[in-house]
Design a protein around this motif. Structure first.
Motif, PDB file in Angstrom:
ATOM      1  N   GLN A 176       0.818  -1.083  -0.019  1.00  0.00           N
ATOM      2  CA  GLN A 176      -0.009   0.044  -0.062  1.00  0.00           C
ATOM      3  C   GLN A 176       0.702   1.105   0.152  1.00  0.00           C
ATOM      4  OE1 GLN A 176      -1.172   2.557   2.276  1.00  0.00           O
ATOM      5  NE2 GLN A 176       0.478   2.130   3.578  1.00  0.00           N
ATOM      6  N   ILE A 179       3.986   3.763  -4.608  1.00  0.00           N
ATOM      7  CA  ILE A 179       3.413   4.790  -5.436  1.00  0.00           C
ATOM      8  C   ILE A 179       3.663   4.461  -6.791  1.00  0.00           C
ATOM      9  CG2 ILE A 179       3.158   6.675  -3.351  1.00  0.00           C
ATOM     10  CD1 ILE A 179       5.540   7.901  -4.867  1.00  0.00           C
ATOM     11  N   CYS A 181       6.316   4.684  -8.548  1.00  0.00           N
ATOM     12  CA  CYS A 181       7.137   5.641  -9.300  1.00  0.00           C
ATOM     13  C   CYS A 181       8.216   5.086 -10.160  1.00  0.00           C
ATOM     14  CB  CYS A 181       7.800   6.467  -8.163  1.00  0.00           C
ATOM     15  SG  CYS A 181       8.971   5.970  -7.056  1.00  0.00           S
ATOM     16  N   VAL A 199       3.309  -3.636 -12.107  1.00  0.00           N
ATOM     17  CA  VAL A 199       2.068  -4.303 -12.688  1.00  0.00           C
ATOM     18  C   VAL A 199       0.884  -3.720 -12.025  1.00  0.00           C
ATOM     19  CG1 VAL A 199       0.714  -6.444 -12.890  1.00  0.00           C
ATOM     20  CG2 VAL A 199       3.265  -6.659 -12.858  1.00  0.00           C
ATOM     21  N   ASP A 200       0.034  -2.882 -12.723  1.00  0.00           N
ATOM     22  CA  ASP A 200      -1.141  -2.358 -12.146  1.00  0.00           C
ATOM     23  C   ASP A 200      -0.713  -1.236 -11.045  1.00  0.00           C
ATOM     24  OD1 ASP A 200      -2.985  -3.355 -13.508  1.00  0.00           O
ATOM     25  OD2 ASP A 200      -3.579  -4.947 -12.359  1.00  0.00           O
ATOM     26  N   HIS A 201       0.354  -0.360 -11.619  1.00  0.00           N
ATOM     27  CA  HIS A 201       0.861   0.483 -10.821  1.00  0.00           C
ATOM     28  C   HIS A 201       1.620   0.338  -9.550  1.00  0.00           C
ATOM     29  CE1 HIS A 201      -1.188   3.168 -13.763  1.00  0.00           C
ATOM     30  NE2 HIS A 201      -2.089   2.133 -13.473  1.00  0.00           N
ATOM     31  N   LYS A 202       1.983  -0.971  -9.290  1.00  0.00           N
ATOM     32  CA  LYS A 202       2.671  -1.563  -8.137  1.00  0.00           C
ATOM     33  C   LYS A 202       3.680  -2.395  -8.701  1.00  0.00           C
ATOM     34  CE  LYS A 202      -0.250  -0.006  -4.774  1.00  0.00           C
ATOM     35  NZ  LYS A 202       0.235   1.015  -3.868  1.00  0.00           N
TER      36      LYS A 202
ATOM     37  N   THR B  70      -2.146   4.516  -0.783  1.00  0.00           N
ATOM     38  CA  THR B  70      -2.943   3.796  -1.721  1.00  0.00           C
ATOM     39  C   THR B  70      -4.279   3.760  -1.079  1.00  0.00           C
ATOM     40  OG1 THR B  70      -1.311   2.663  -2.447  1.00  0.00           O
ATOM     41  CG2 THR B  70      -3.497   1.864  -3.124  1.00  0.00           C
ATOM     42  N   VAL B 247      -7.644  -0.346 -12.073  1.00  0.00           N
ATOM     43  CA  VAL B 247      -6.909  -1.567 -12.040  1.00  0.00           C
ATOM     44  C   VAL B 247      -8.113  -2.780 -12.129  1.00  0.00           C
ATOM     45  CG1 VAL B 247      -5.611  -3.135 -10.644  1.00  0.00           C
ATOM     46  CG2 VAL B 247      -5.275  -0.815 -10.261  1.00  0.00           C
ATOM     47  N   VAL B 262      -3.393   7.401  -5.485  1.00  0.00           N
ATOM     48  CA  VAL B 262      -1.940   6.919  -4.850  1.00  0.00           C
ATOM     49  C   VAL B 262      -1.155   8.157  -5.061  1.00  0.00           C
ATOM     50  CG1 VAL B 262       0.029   5.510  -5.423  1.00  0.00           C
ATOM     51  CG2 VAL B 262      -2.104   4.598  -5.965  1.00  0.00           C
ATOM     52  N   TRP B 263      -0.407   8.317  -4.048  1.00  0.00           N
ATOM     53  CA  TRP B 263       0.500   9.652  -3.840  1.00  0.00           C
ATOM     54  C   TRP B 263       1.302   9.681  -5.281  1.00  0.00           C
ATOM     55  CZ3 TRP B 263       3.333   9.723   1.381  1.00  0.00           C
ATOM     56  CH2 TRP B 263       2.314   9.764   2.705  1.00  0.00           C
ATOM     57  N   ILE B 268       8.783  13.886  -9.465  1.00  0.00           N
ATOM     58  CA  ILE B 268       8.677  12.422 -10.056  1.00  0.00           C
ATOM     59  C   ILE B 268       8.331  12.570 -11.376  1.00  0.00           C
ATOM     60  CG2 ILE B 268       7.921   9.992  -9.778  1.00  0.00           C
ATOM     61  CD1 ILE B 268       7.357  10.779  -6.790  1.00  0.00           C
TER      62      ILE B 268
END
Lengths: 343, 342
Positions: A176, A179, A181, A199-202, B70, B247, B262-263, B268
């Motif tokens: 969680q 982010i 990045c 994958v899926d922003h994680k 998140t 998602v 999400v932050w 960045i």
């Protein structure tokens, strides 16, 4: 002028033969390569009073103090007894009579990179672990070279040792807090093994690729990555220089705990004792391994050890390296032949 | 009311309230720091006051309690959309310092007062939150709360000071006073505030930033130094930017999924990416300028106070040793920045 010395006894006592017949050279151990600065006064004193005024920093991070008369050995052994007490006895090394100098010299100084006392990349305190190892393996006299490095950058050149110990971190993700990045992903792709993807922003990790360098923990802006507090180690074995077959050490085990590393190092000595060629002055353990084969070595090293479930051991071993000798195909000899025949 | 409570008494008070409240405070996560053999100091739920870390600053601020890193905004399938409810309905009590309480007031402005309607996700967590002030008489070296006028705390239900084996507690809250009067003993407790910091900052005062400053060469230096890691954003207690991601639970069918926020952060890469590949602020220097002006100028122009609360976390965390506090002072040295104050 000295005429009659027991060479074997002298070299076992950490004094060496030198290019000058009447002079010897003292070897001083510095386990883990880290030293209280006050001890430098002793090195200086011995060098100036008994030696030729110089001190050599060895590749294994010890000192060699050259130009000393053989006659002075007993006196200097007495002089360094306090140092031996401080740097060996105090950490638990069994040396019953420190006033007689070092009891053996075969197992070389345990070298270490500077570790996490200074270096941000290091995954553990290499010096502290070097001291643990020192008390496990010294004063064995078999010729063994060990070194510890904090991370796979391997600044100490663990790959040139009989056993090289490389720190591993097990990064764990607080999902969680990720982010997405991609700081860790880009870094792993450019600098390490490309073990991470998003994958899926994680971020997700391919565990088969991760070598435990800990870089993802260093670059994560939210500390979503952090190290499992258990410290892990990769062992690379039987690297060497030398006149016969220089080669890099190859991976033997990874994700070992410190206790497992120490137990394996302990097991190395009975293996050598069983298989060493005693017709030689000293036989490097790597050549013993060449003779016995990897499986025999592995069986001895792992004897009696119950490994943690994460640990992995190499099934087979193929060392790189090359042979010196009559490999004439390698060289273009026409020029040198012409010169030597005077044509 | 001032009371001296032993740790045991504090803990039974926390225990007694735990049916209705969760307590958060700076805690130590052993071995979880960025470097090996270091600890991560961060906000987390506590069940005893011994867990509270007093002598080290947290890496992340308390903002993630009301603005999670998140957060699922909604779940959807082909027919329905649902908004996840808050799992734990208890009130939230946060032990934190004055700067972090002030920081939440900045977030309040952004999430509750900035748009046409309050942000419901923020609001529903924010309503639950109460602050217990951790007295901060001796601030950390990199702090500059006095310069940012966040050293004097506001809006807390109680204040606490760490003493040997317990806490001194000060409260005017009727309900708390009633509870406190039955435990512990009376004591002297005059709250101290930082009067001076190791770092002094002079924020600009002008109503209109001179236009030359937008292209000033001072930003070029940051382009060469900043590595766009975003740690200054994620550690900042007032950075409130986020991205929204959809998602899918089953990528093949694509029939159900969730929307998250999400932050995100202006330093960045990707923050200003637009459809078609346009990127507003490519250079790190431009990002530094954007952040700096937002923290000490744009926000002030809109809400009458600086956004930056002077906690100094960005100075602590920058791997390239870029000092935001020093950057503020560099701006303030430029002509035309010290105009009429708001």
């Amino acid at each position: 002028m000295i005429r009659d010395i027991n060479r074997k006894k002298v070299t076992k006592n950490a004094w060496r033969l030198t290019s000058s017949r009447n002079k010897t050279c003292l070897r001083i151990r510095v386990p883990g390569g880290h030293l209280d600065a006050r001890h430098l006064d002793l090195m200086k004193h011995i060098a100036q009073q008994f030696g030729n005024g110089t001190v050599h920093l060895t590749t294994r991070q010890g000192f060699e103090i050259p130009g000393i008369d053989f006659n002075a050995m007993a006196q200097i052994n007495e002089l360094i007894s306090e140092y031996i007490k401080e740097t060996e006895q105090k950490i638990g090394v069994q040396i019953p009579t420190p006033r007689e100098g070092y009891p053996s010299a075969g197992t070389r100084n345990i070298s270490a990179c500077i570790g996490n006392r200074v270096c941000p990349f290091a995954n553990y305190d290499t010096t502290s672990m070097a001291l643990e190892i020192e008390k496990t393996v010294y004063p064995n006299d078999f010729h063994v070279k060990l070194a510890l490095t904090g991370c796979p950058n391997d600044c100490i050149k663990a790959h040139m040792q009989d056993i090289g110990i490389i720190g591993q971190a097990l990064p764990e993700l607080e999902s969680q807090a990720c982010i997405g990045c991609e700081a860790c992903v880009k870094n792993c792709r450019k600098k390490v093994t490309n073990a991470l993807t998003v994958v899926d922003h994680k971020v997700e990790r391919d565990n088969r690729r991760c070598i435990g360098c800990g870089e993802c923990v260093l670059v994560c802006p939210t500390q979503a990555w952090s190290r499992n507090p258990v410290k892990y180690f990769r062992l690379v074995i039987m690297g060497r220089t030398g006149k016969k077959n220089p080669r890099l050490a190859a991976p033997f085990a990874e994700w070992l705990t410190q206790d497992e590393v120490i137990a394996i190092l302990k097991n190395l000595y009975p293996y050598i004792d069983r298989h060493i060629d005693r017709s030689l002055v000293k036989e490097h353990v790597g050549y013993i391994a060449d003779r016995t084969g990897y499986k025999e070595l592995r069986n001895w090293l792992l004897k009696g050890i119950k490994l943690n479930p994460r640990a992995r051991i190499a099934k087979t071993m193929q060392w790189s390296g090359y042979e010196y000798g009559y490999d004439t195909d390698r060289w273009d000899c026409s020029q040198t032949i012409a010169e030597s025949t005077g044509e | 009311m001032n009371r001296l409570l032993k740790n045991k008494e504090c803990n039974s008070l926390l225990g007694g309230l735990s049916a209705d409240y969760r307590f958060f405070a700076p805690v130590r996560r052993a071995g979880r720091g960025r470097l090996s053999d270091t600890d991560l100091i961060t906000y987390d739920q506590i069940s005893s006051v011994e867990e509270i870390v007093w002598d080290e600053k947290t890496l992340r601020s308390a903002k993630e309690i009301m603005f999670p890193i998140t957060e699922t905004l909604m779940r959807f399938d082909q027919k329905t959309i649902s908004q996840p409810s808050v799992v734990d309905n208890r009130g939230i009590v946060i032990f934190c310092r004055s700067c972090d309480i002030h920081a939440v007031s900045r977030l309040d402005k952004i999430f509750l007062d900035n748009g046409t309607s309050p942000d419901p996700y923020y609001e529903r967590l924010r309503e639950k939150i109460h602050f217990v002030l951790m007295e901060c008489a001796d601030p950390f070296k990199s702090c500059f709360c006095v310069s940012m006028k966040t050293n004097i705390p506001e809006k807390f239900i109680a204040a606490v000071r760490e003493v040997d084996g317990g806490l001194k507690v000060l409260s005017q809250r009727r309900t708390l006073v009633d509870k406190l009067s039955t435990i512990g003993s009376e004591c002297e407790f005059e709250l101290h505030y930082p009067k001076q910091n190791g770092t002094e900052v002079f924020p600009p005062q002008t109503l209109d930033m001179p236009s030359e400053l937008y292209d000033h060469e001072m930003w070029d230096e940051y382009s060469g130094r900043c590595i766009a890691c975003g740690r200054c954003n994620t550690s900042c207690p007032t950075c409130s930017c986020f991205s929204v991601h959809d998602v899918m639970y089953d990528k093949d069918s694509g029939q159900a999924g969730e929307r998250r926020r999400v932050w995100a952060g202006c330093h960045i890469d990707g923050f200003t990416d637009m459809a078609g590949g346009m990127e507003f602020r490519k250079s790190s220097g431009a990002r530094m300028r954007f952040k700096t002006f937002h923290k000490i100028y744009d926000y002030r122009k809109r809400f009458g106070e600086n956004m930056c609360v002077g906690c100094g976390r960005c100075d602590d965390i920058c791997p390239e040793y870029i000092s935001f506090s020093n950057c503020i002072n560099k701006v303030s040295e430029q002509p035309g920045t010290q105009g009429e104050s708001l």
